[in-house]
Design a protein around this motif. Structure first.
Motif, PDB file in Angstrom:
ATOM      1  N   TYR A 194      57.893  36.790  41.516  1.00  0.00           N
ATOM      2  CA  TYR A 194      57.524  35.386  41.351  1.00  0.00           C
ATOM      3  C   TYR A 194      58.401  34.399  42.112  1.00  0.00           C
ATOM      4  CZ  TYR A 194      61.027  34.752  37.524  1.00  0.00           C
ATOM      5  OH  TYR A 194      62.164  34.666  36.771  1.00  0.00           O
ATOM      6  N   CYS A 195      59.568  34.839  42.615  1.00  0.00           N
ATOM      7  CA  CYS A 195      60.402  33.905  43.381  1.00  0.00           C
ATOM      8  C   CYS A 195      59.959  33.783  44.830  1.00  0.00           C
ATOM      9  CB  CYS A 195      61.852  34.366  43.353  1.00  0.00           C
ATOM     10  SG  CYS A 195      62.166  35.803  44.415  1.00  0.00           S
ATOM     11  N   CYS A 196      59.160  34.723  45.305  1.00  0.00           N
ATOM     12  CA  CYS A 196      58.881  34.877  46.736  1.00  0.00           C
ATOM     13  C   CYS A 196      57.899  33.816  47.224  1.00  0.00           C
ATOM     14  CB  CYS A 196      58.335  36.280  46.977  1.00  0.00           C
ATOM     15  SG  CYS A 196      57.611  36.543  48.594  1.00  0.00           S
ATOM     16  N   ILE A 197      58.308  33.022  48.217  1.00  0.00           N
ATOM     17  CA  ILE A 197      57.441  31.960  48.724  1.00  0.00           C
ATOM     18  C   ILE A 197      56.174  32.523  49.358  1.00  0.00           C
ATOM     19  CG2 ILE A 197      58.533  31.813  51.014  1.00  0.00           C
ATOM     20  CD1 ILE A 197      57.298  28.851  48.869  1.00  0.00           C
ATOM     21  N   ASN A 198      56.278  33.709  49.981  1.00  0.00           N
ATOM     22  CA  ASN A 198      55.091  34.318  50.584  1.00  0.00           C
ATOM     23  C   ASN A 198      54.088  34.735  49.511  1.00  0.00           C
ATOM     24  OD1 ASN A 198      57.780  35.444  52.076  1.00  0.00           O
ATOM     25  ND2 ASN A 198      56.299  34.635  53.530  1.00  0.00           N
ATOM     26  N   CYS A 199      54.600  35.199  48.370  1.00  0.00           N
ATOM     27  CA  CYS A 199      53.721  35.546  47.244  1.00  0.00           C
ATOM     28  C   CYS A 199      53.040  34.295  46.699  1.00  0.00           C
ATOM     29  CB  CYS A 199      54.521  36.233  46.140  1.00  0.00           C
ATOM     30  SG  CYS A 199      55.353  37.755  46.658  1.00  0.00           S
ATOM     31  N   ILE A 200      53.790  33.174  46.650  1.00  0.00           N
ATOM     32  CA  ILE A 200      53.218  31.915  46.185  1.00  0.00           C
ATOM     33  C   ILE A 200      52.127  31.444  47.141  1.00  0.00           C
ATOM     34  CG2 ILE A 200      53.753  29.491  45.700  1.00  0.00           C
ATOM     35  CD1 ILE A 200      56.597  30.456  44.914  1.00  0.00           C
ATOM     36  N   HIS A 201      52.372  31.614  48.446  1.00  0.00           N
ATOM     37  CA  HIS A 201      51.373  31.217  49.450  1.00  0.00           C
ATOM     38  C   HIS A 201      50.073  32.000  49.314  1.00  0.00           C
ATOM     39  CE1 HIS A 201      54.665  29.610  52.409  1.00  0.00           C
ATOM     40  NE2 HIS A 201      54.386  28.761  51.441  1.00  0.00           N
ATOM     41  N   LEU A 202      50.155  33.232  48.806  1.00  0.00           N
ATOM     42  CA  LEU A 202      48.972  34.079  48.683  1.00  0.00           C
ATOM     43  C   LEU A 202      48.074  33.678  47.510  1.00  0.00           C
ATOM     44  CD1 LEU A 202      47.503  36.662  49.697  1.00  0.00           C
ATOM     45  CD2 LEU A 202      48.978  37.984  48.175  1.00  0.00           C
ATOM     46  N   LEU A 203      48.660  33.011  46.505  1.00  0.00           N
ATOM     47  CA  LEU A 203      47.916  32.730  45.273  1.00  0.00           C
ATOM     48  C   LEU A 203      46.632  31.925  45.496  1.00  0.00           C
ATOM     49  CD1 LEU A 203      50.819  32.127  42.742  1.00  0.00           C
ATOM     50  CD2 LEU A 203      49.276  34.083  42.856  1.00  0.00           C
ATOM     51  N   PRO A 204      46.624  30.888  46.362  1.00  0.00           N
ATOM     52  CA  PRO A 204      45.348  30.183  46.586  1.00  0.00           C
ATOM     53  C   PRO A 204      44.232  31.089  47.105  1.00  0.00           C
ATOM     54  CG  PRO A 204      47.176  28.870  47.403  1.00  0.00           C
ATOM     55  CD  PRO A 204      47.743  30.209  47.046  1.00  0.00           C
ATOM     56  N   ASP A 205      44.591  32.086  47.915  1.00  0.00           N
ATOM     57  CA  ASP A 205      43.577  33.037  48.401  1.00  0.00           C
ATOM     58  C   ASP A 205      43.010  33.852  47.239  1.00  0.00           C
ATOM     59  OD1 ASP A 205      44.340  32.073  50.834  1.00  0.00           O
ATOM     60  OD2 ASP A 205      45.344  33.901  51.507  1.00  0.00           O
ATOM     61  N   LEU A 206      43.892  34.274  46.338  1.00  0.00           N
ATOM     62  CA  LEU A 206      43.433  35.057  45.182  1.00  0.00           C
ATOM     63  C   LEU A 206      42.608  34.195  44.228  1.00  0.00           C
ATOM     64  CD1 LEU A 206      46.636  37.179  44.438  1.00  0.00           C
ATOM     65  CD2 LEU A 206      44.616  37.826  45.764  1.00  0.00           C
ATOM     66  N   HIS A 207      43.032  32.944  44.034  1.00  0.00           N
ATOM     67  CA  HIS A 207      42.243  32.028  43.187  1.00  0.00           C
ATOM     68  C   HIS A 207      40.841  31.853  43.766  1.00  0.00           C
ATOM     69  CE1 HIS A 207      45.482  31.149  40.556  1.00  0.00           C
ATOM     70  NE2 HIS A 207      46.150  30.347  41.363  1.00  0.00           N
ATOM     71  N   ALA A 208      40.749  31.667  45.085  1.00  0.00           N
ATOM     72  CA  ALA A 208      39.444  31.475  45.731  1.00  0.00           C
ATOM     73  C   ALA A 208      38.582  32.724  45.587  1.00  0.00           C
ATOM     74  CB  ALA A 208      39.636  31.131  47.206  1.00  0.00           C
ATOM     75  N   LEU A 209      39.199  33.895  45.709  1.00  0.00           N
ATOM     76  CA  LEU A 209      38.449  35.148  45.571  1.00  0.00           C
ATOM     77  C   LEU A 209      37.909  35.297  44.151  1.00  0.00           C
ATOM     78  CD1 LEU A 209      37.697  37.708  47.220  1.00  0.00           C
ATOM     79  CD2 LEU A 209      39.729  38.798  46.240  1.00  0.00           C
ATOM     80  N   GLU A 210      38.733  34.924  43.163  1.00  0.00           N
ATOM     81  CA  GLU A 210      38.301  35.006  41.764  1.00  0.00           C
ATOM     82  C   GLU A 210      37.147  34.052  41.474  1.00  0.00           C
ATOM     83  OE1 GLU A 210      42.020  36.047  38.960  1.00  0.00           O
ATOM     84  OE2 GLU A 210      42.368  34.354  40.290  1.00  0.00           O
ATOM     85  N   HIS A 211      37.128  32.897  42.155  1.00  0.00           N
ATOM     86  CA  HIS A 211      36.037  31.951  41.942  1.00  0.00           C
ATOM     87  C   HIS A 211      34.755  32.403  42.632  1.00  0.00           C
ATOM     88  CE1 HIS A 211      39.213  28.979  40.740  1.00  0.00           C
ATOM     89  NE2 HIS A 211      38.295  28.742  39.849  1.00  0.00           N
ATOM     90  N   THR A 212      34.889  33.278  43.613  1.00  0.00           N
ATOM     91  CA  THR A 212      33.711  33.777  44.342  1.00  0.00           C
ATOM     92  C   THR A 212      33.086  34.973  43.634  1.00  0.00           C
ATOM     93  OG1 THR A 212      34.749  33.050  46.409  1.00  0.00           O
ATOM     94  CG2 THR A 212      32.885  34.572  46.596  1.00  0.00           C
ATOM     95  N   TYR A 213      33.922  35.878  43.148  1.00  0.00           N
ATOM     96  CA  TYR A 213      33.445  37.096  42.480  1.00  0.00           C
ATOM     97  C   TYR A 213      34.159  37.251  41.137  1.00  0.00           C
ATOM     98  CZ  TYR A 213      32.143  38.162  47.320  1.00  0.00           C
ATOM     99  OH  TYR A 213      31.632  38.111  48.599  1.00  0.00           O
TER     100      TYR A 213
END
Length: 726
Positions: free
Chosen positions: A88-107
């Motif tokens: 949870y500290c990793c900025i790259n992991c934080i950057h990925l979250l919007p992509d995962l949120h968008a995927l969850e809203h699609t499927y």
């Protein structure tokens, strides 16, 4: 364990086939060509004699956002699953979250897709379940998360990078892996074609997975994960980045809210205060009724004009940038996850704060935004509004160098400025290298101060050790502030749950406050008090007070550097401030929770008969030189655990408006008593501050009054005095 008849293996087994696919995708022009290539790839992988099977989740792991633990080969059978290996500290992991949120809203899971976060900690502090819970709330993660504290799945699959995504087929069979951030197009391409491929074969199930969001179990709080705090030295105000509520609060130093801007939901909108929105803001800086905000997850720098009551954008385009040089006009310059900001002065002849220094965590650099025309060290004259890199190559490193562009940072998250000689530098809390560094304002040279180690590639040199220079150890520090009165640097050593102090002359680093336990104890002194991942701090009152954003305790703590005491800033509404939208209709008050340190005074038993009235007179004394905080809810509450019948028809609570005219509390014994003995609890909460309102405190006390119900009518029962000196 793996499914029967399958081979458990590492990610390397996917590499040859997926590499061939990705080379072919480079030559594909149309979407149809890309879809066809991925479909053919799945035919090939699905036709292997044995699946590349992911191991089963180990038994006994702690799960969040689910009703119960999840099994790959039971619950996830018939699903396309995206495993997100993150910390949870990793900025790259934080950057990925919007992509995962968008995927969850699609499927959804009904469509056959499920995302599962596999938390694999880097720092020891990140292995603790409560801290993972806080991160899930902070980043609004709504899919299931498993706390793989020992990284057993990570090791079995030979994962090597945060973040890593692994896409599974409906048999737990590995199909794809994506390493690092920035693969949104491939993520959507691979998952959509995998869903189509397995639906064509009738292998997708539409059963729902039992989701139970952790955030739904929490009570409301005035602050939610406050990330940063700063002082307006002119107007007696604090500015708080109320990060979890996606808003900026301007409060008087007694805690009363003057302005609440943004929130409670994330967004990206300029305009009047009533319509403006932010997304997880962090750093704040105030000057001349203008507040600048590091709007972190919007990748913007925002400007709040308190006189015009307007919000505008001065830097960033609202999309995560990858540019590591900059130089464009602010509103045209893409930036990446700005985490902190501080005012500074350029080399112009007119001495004024005309630079906004930016800790650009997303690109591991220090940037500058020109508030007026000016000159940076070793730079030509720059136009007003220019936004550009000042120090850091963009490589994630702990590299010091006399040439600022050759130095390397690792997620810089806190900034403070010492403009005076001999210091003339920026102090940087470089979180992922667990160091505090300096950047010279004369030539840009980047130097080590404390923490870390000499190998610039080793980002695992963390710990909790007081010492000098490199012998001192920190763990993911997020905040720094300069005390020019004492020539000291205070550090929010976030994952050690401590506040540390550094002498930049000797490089000596020592613990100032905190025990190392992640908890919320207001002790009698600094060393007995505790914090929980403090993220920011600032100096106020000419060096007397240190304000701390105690992030995971959802509080602003006030440390008096002269008396060595700690208190909590009581953040409360004024009649004109709007917090989280319009005020709701008046609800029945519920009993607040007394601090653990609150005294419990047991009174002598009182005998009374049904129908008689008891009176309790408050006789409380505040410390000399203090007064009740105006507008804060000092109050009393009655309770009678196990004998609630005692309070039927009574007035169970009231306010304490004046310490010189304290209320008398009345209780009439009911005519029908269900017990001959009961204990009445009288809880008192007092909010008070020093006469100049420079420091505010909340104290509580519990009076326990045993009652004996008797048939013998007494002519007169003297009032009970509730005395206490704070």
């Amino acid at each position: 364990m793996a499914a029967p008849g399958a081979r458990s293996c590492s990610l390397s087994g996917l590499l040859p086939a997926q590499t061939s696919l990705e080379y072919a995708l480079l030559d594909a022009v149309t979407q149809e060509e890309k879809d066809s290539l991925v479909y053919q790839y799945l035919q090939k992988v699905d036709g292997w004699e044995q699946d590349l099977s992911v191991p089963e989740f180990p038994e006994g792991l702690e799960w969040l956002n689910t009703e119960e633990s999840i099994s790959v080969y039971k619950d996830l059978c018939g699903k396309v699953v995206v495993l997100d290996f993150f910390t949870y500290c990793c900025i790259n992991c934080i950057h990925l979250l919007p992509d995962l949120h968008a995927l969850e809203h699609t499927y959804s899971d009904k469509d056959g897709l499920l995302i599962v976060g596999v938390h694999s900690a880097k720092f020891p502090n990140e292995k603790v379940l409560d801290n993972v819970k806080s991160a899930i709330l902070r980043y609004n993660i709504t899919h299931p998360v498993v706390n793989d504290a020992d990284a057993s799945l990570w090791q079995e699959l030979e994962v090597s990078c945060w973040p890593t995504l692994i896409i599974l087929g409906p048999r737990g069979n590995m199909l794809f892996s994506l390493i690092g951030e920035g693969h949104r197009e491939k993520l959507f391409l691979y998952t959509s074609i995998a869903l189509k491929y397995y639906k064509d074969r009738g292998q997708i199930r539409d059963n729902k997975i039992g989701i139970k969001l952790y955030k739904d179990s929490l009570p409301p709080s005035p602050l939610l994960f406050p990330g940063k705090v700063t002082v307006d030295h002119v107007s007696n105000r604090l500015v708080i980045a109320d990060t979890g509520h996606h808003r900026i609060l301007v409060v008087w130093r007694n805690g009363q809210i003057q302005y609440s801007i943004g929130g409670p939901n994330p967004g990206r909108k300029d305009g009047m205060f009533s319509e403006s929105t932010f997304n997880s803001p962090q750093g704040v800086a105030i000057m001349d009724n203008i507040i600048y905000v590091a709007d972190t997850e919007n990748h913007l720098i925002r400007k709040i004009d308190l006189e015009a009551e307007m919000v505008s954008t001065v830097a960033g385009i609202g999309i995560q940038g990858t540019d590591k040089e900059g130089g464009a006009k602010g509103e045209e310059q893409p930036i990446s996850s700005p985490w902190d900001i501080v005012f500074g002065r350029s080399g112009s002849e007119v001495q004024r704060d005309d630079i906004l220094w930016i800790a650009m965590a997303g690109t591991h650099q220090i940037w500058a935004f020109l508030l007026d025309c000016g000159r940076l060290p070793k730079k030509n004259e720059l136009k007003k509004g220019t936004c550009l890199r000042f120090a850091g190559s963009g490589n994630e490193e702990n590299r010091n160098n006399s040439y600022p562009h050759k130095a390397g940072f690792a997620q810089p998250s806190g900034l403070s400025l010492a403009s005076e000689d001999p210091w003339s530098c920026l102090f940087v809390a470089d979180s992922e290298s667990s160091t505090v560094r300096t950047v010279s304002l004369k030539d840009g040279a980047v130097k080590h101060l404390v923490g870390g180690e000499r190998d610039p590639m080793n980002l695992f040199a963390f710990g909790d050790v007081d010492g000098v220079g490199i012998n001192a150890k920190l763990q993911h520090p997020l905040g720094v502030t300069w005390d020019k009165r004492r020539n000291l640097v205070y550090v929010a050593d976030s994952y050690n749950h401590k506040i540390k102090v550094v002498d930049p002359k000797t490089k000596n680093c020592t613990t100032l406050a905190g025990t190392g336990d992640a908890s919320n104890v207001i002790g009698s002194n600094f060393t007995d008090s505790t914090f929980n991942e403090p993220g920011g701090l600032c100096i106020g009152e000419n060096g007397q007070l240190l304000y701390v954003a105690d992030t995971n305790n959802h509080q602003i703590k006030v440390m008096d550097l002269e008396t060595k005491t700690v208190s909590v800033l009581p953040v409360f509404r004024s009649e004109s401030a709007m917090v989280d939208g319009p005020f709701p209709a008046e609800k029945q008050k519920t009993l607040p929770r007394l601090p653990k340190s609150a005294p419990d005074i047991r009174l002598s038993p009182v005998a009374a008969s049904p129908g008689q009235t008891l009176q309790f007179k408050l006789r409380l004394d505040l410390p000399s030189g203090t007064k009740l905080t105006e507008g804060a809810p000092s109050c009393w509450f009655l309770s009678a655990e196990g004998n609630e019948w005692l309070l039927q028809g009574q007035i169970p609570s009231g306010e304490i408006e004046s310490i010189s005219s304290q209320p008398t509390i009345s209780l009439q014994i009911p005519g029908d008593c269900l017990s001959l003995e009961a204990v009445l609890s009288i809880s008192v909460f007092l909010y008070y501050c020093s006469a100049d309102s420079s420091a505010c405190m909340m104290k509580g006390i519990l009076f326990s009054q045993p009652l004996q119900i008797t048939d013998t009518q007494q002519d007169y029962i003297p009032p009970v005095e509730l005395k206490y000196i704070f």
